[in-house]
Design a protein around this motif. Sequence first.
Motif, short mmCIF file in Angstrom:
data_model
loop_
_atom_site.label_atom_id
_atom_site.label_comp_id
_atom_site.label_asym_id
_atom_site.label_seq_id
_atom_site.Cartn_x
_atom_site.Cartn_y
_atom_site.Cartn_z
N ARG A 197 -52.76 -9.49 -90.68
CA ARG A 197 -52.34 -10.61 -90.84
C ARG A 197 -52.06 -10.82 -92.18
O ARG A 197 -52.53 -10.21 -93.30
CB ARG A 197 -53.25 -11.54 -90.54
CG ARG A 197 -53.83 -11.40 -88.97
CD ARG A 197 -54.80 -12.54 -88.72
NE ARG A 197 -54.75 -13.73 -88.80
CZ ARG A 197 -55.63 -14.87 -88.98
NH1 ARG A 197 -56.81 -14.59 -88.22
NH2 ARG A 197 -55.00 -16.04 -88.91
N THR A 199 -51.54 -13.97 -93.77
CA THR A 199 -52.30 -15.15 -94.15
C THR A 199 -53.42 -15.42 -93.26
O THR A 199 -53.45 -15.07 -92.11
CB THR A 199 -51.39 -16.46 -94.40
OG1 THR A 199 -50.88 -16.74 -92.86
CG2 THR A 199 -50.07 -16.04 -95.14
N VAL A 200 -54.25 -16.26 -93.70
CA VAL A 200 -55.58 -16.67 -92.92
C VAL A 200 -55.90 -18.18 -93.36
O VAL A 200 -55.09 -18.65 -94.63
CB VAL A 200 -56.75 -15.85 -93.13
CG1 VAL A 200 -56.65 -14.61 -92.55
CG2 VAL A 200 -57.18 -15.90 -94.56
N ARG A 201 -56.32 -18.77 -92.67
CA ARG A 201 -56.99 -20.46 -92.98
C ARG A 201 -58.04 -20.21 -93.84
O ARG A 201 -59.22 -19.76 -93.43
CB ARG A 201 -57.09 -21.04 -91.71
CG ARG A 201 -57.23 -22.67 -92.06
CD ARG A 201 -56.98 -23.46 -90.94
NE ARG A 201 -55.71 -23.49 -90.43
CZ ARG A 201 -54.79 -24.39 -91.05
NH1 ARG A 201 -55.00 -25.21 -92.16
NH2 ARG A 201 -53.41 -24.49 -90.70
N GLN A 202 -58.08 -20.93 -94.81
CA GLN A 202 -59.31 -20.97 -95.63
C GLN A 202 -59.63 -22.56 -95.94
O GLN A 202 -59.06 -23.16 -96.74
CB GLN A 202 -59.00 -20.21 -97.08
CG GLN A 202 -60.29 -20.06 -98.01
CD GLN A 202 -60.03 -19.28 -99.16
OE1 GLN A 202 -59.03 -19.74 -100.05
NE2 GLN A 202 -60.58 -18.33 -99.56
N ALA A 204 -58.98 -26.27 -95.51
CA ALA A 204 -57.78 -27.04 -95.07
C ALA A 204 -56.41 -26.28 -95.54
O ALA A 204 -55.41 -27.01 -95.20
CB ALA A 204 -57.85 -28.21 -95.82
N ARG A 205 -56.27 -25.38 -96.19
CA ARG A 205 -55.09 -24.59 -96.42
C ARG A 205 -54.98 -23.12 -96.06
O ARG A 205 -55.98 -22.51 -95.90
CB ARG A 205 -54.91 -24.92 -98.06
CG ARG A 205 -55.79 -24.37 -98.90
CD ARG A 205 -55.42 -24.69 -100.36
NE ARG A 205 -54.11 -24.21 -100.80
CZ ARG A 205 -53.61 -24.38 -102.20
NH1 ARG A 205 -54.23 -24.43 -103.06
NH2 ARG A 205 -52.48 -23.81 -102.14
N ARG A 206 -53.75 -22.77 -96.22
CA ARG A 206 -53.42 -21.21 -95.84
C ARG A 206 -53.75 -20.52 -96.98
O ARG A 206 -53.39 -20.98 -98.20
CB ARG A 206 -52.21 -21.10 -95.23
CG ARG A 206 -51.82 -21.57 -94.05
CD ARG A 206 -52.65 -21.10 -93.02
NE ARG A 206 -52.22 -20.17 -91.86
CZ ARG A 206 -52.73 -19.61 -90.95
NH1 ARG A 206 -53.97 -19.38 -91.02
NH2 ARG A 206 -52.10 -18.86 -89.93
N THR A 209 -53.62 -12.81 -97.62
CA THR A 209 -54.61 -11.70 -97.74
C THR A 209 -54.23 -10.61 -98.54
O THR A 209 -52.82 -10.48 -99.09
CB THR A 209 -54.60 -11.08 -96.17
OG1 THR A 209 -53.31 -10.43 -95.85
CG2 THR A 209 -55.03 -12.09 -95.22
#
Length: 340
Positions: A197, A199-202, A204-206, A209
Amino acid sequence: MTELSPLAAASDLTSVGTPTLWALTIAGVLLLLVLDFLVTRKPHEVSMREAIGWSTFYIALPLAFGGWLWARYGSQQGVEYLTGYLVEKSLSVDNLFVFMLLLAAFAVPAVLAQRVLLYGIAGALVLRAVFIALGAAALQTLDFAFLLFAIILIATAVKLLRDALSGHEQEVDINKMRSVKLLRKVMPVVDEYHGTRLTVRQGARRALTPFALVVVAVLATDVVFAVDSVPAVYGITEDPYLVFATNAFALLGLRALYFVLHAALSRLVHLSYGLAIILAFIGLKLGLHWAHGIWESVPQIPTLASLGVIIGVLVVVTLTSLRATRGGTPAEREVVTDRH
């Protein structure tokens, strides 16, 4: 009369690449890329048996294609293709060394390594296509294009030689890489890998990685390698189709070749010297070709002679490298930060 591809017609360069051959070649390259993505869809460590199998395939395929070109279009095109392929394959080994150090610097898990390499190969193919088109346009519109290419190659050769002689050839400092610093300004970055992946959700925002960072870093190195390799192969052949074919075939096998040569790469301590000699030699060849167009008395270097020189240099630096590292593996070379 030989039918020209749209690219060749636009640049008035003689080419064996008909529209049909261009279409089949591009379709074949895309098919092989899709195949590689399917093979790597499930992350796994690559065994030596798997790597050797794929490497054998990706070496046999371009050699068979070269044999077909030789039979179909004659020895001149055959020798130009094989010489160009050898040059590009040699330069790609240096690419692999940089990729190896990048993967180590980013602590890429072994199961994700081949997917990172594949992204780099796909990006390199796109960049090479762009640079090949620009090179063809330059050869059509600029009288001094060959001289310009010669200067680029000789300057690159001098830089390689200077870095090799300095003894601190290269170091990867992730925090100083421009591409990484720019990404970190745009988006937050998490510390852990999440498979393939980006990107991941952290909250409230993306967030990006580490996998995304290393992919971008590899793509950034592709730009530098394209600047070096495209003028080099134009020094062997002026046919845009052959330039593209040699680049594509040299790049497609890198994913598997990386795992075959991983242990041996650090032993090729004299590779930079060999590449510097090869690039300087091709730069000289281009310079003489440019001068011959102005003064006919200026000699040119035949492509067959170029093939002999390139093979000779590669054999010598390989043997001297193996002898110099006999009995132990040297410390890994470092990657010059400004190459990224």
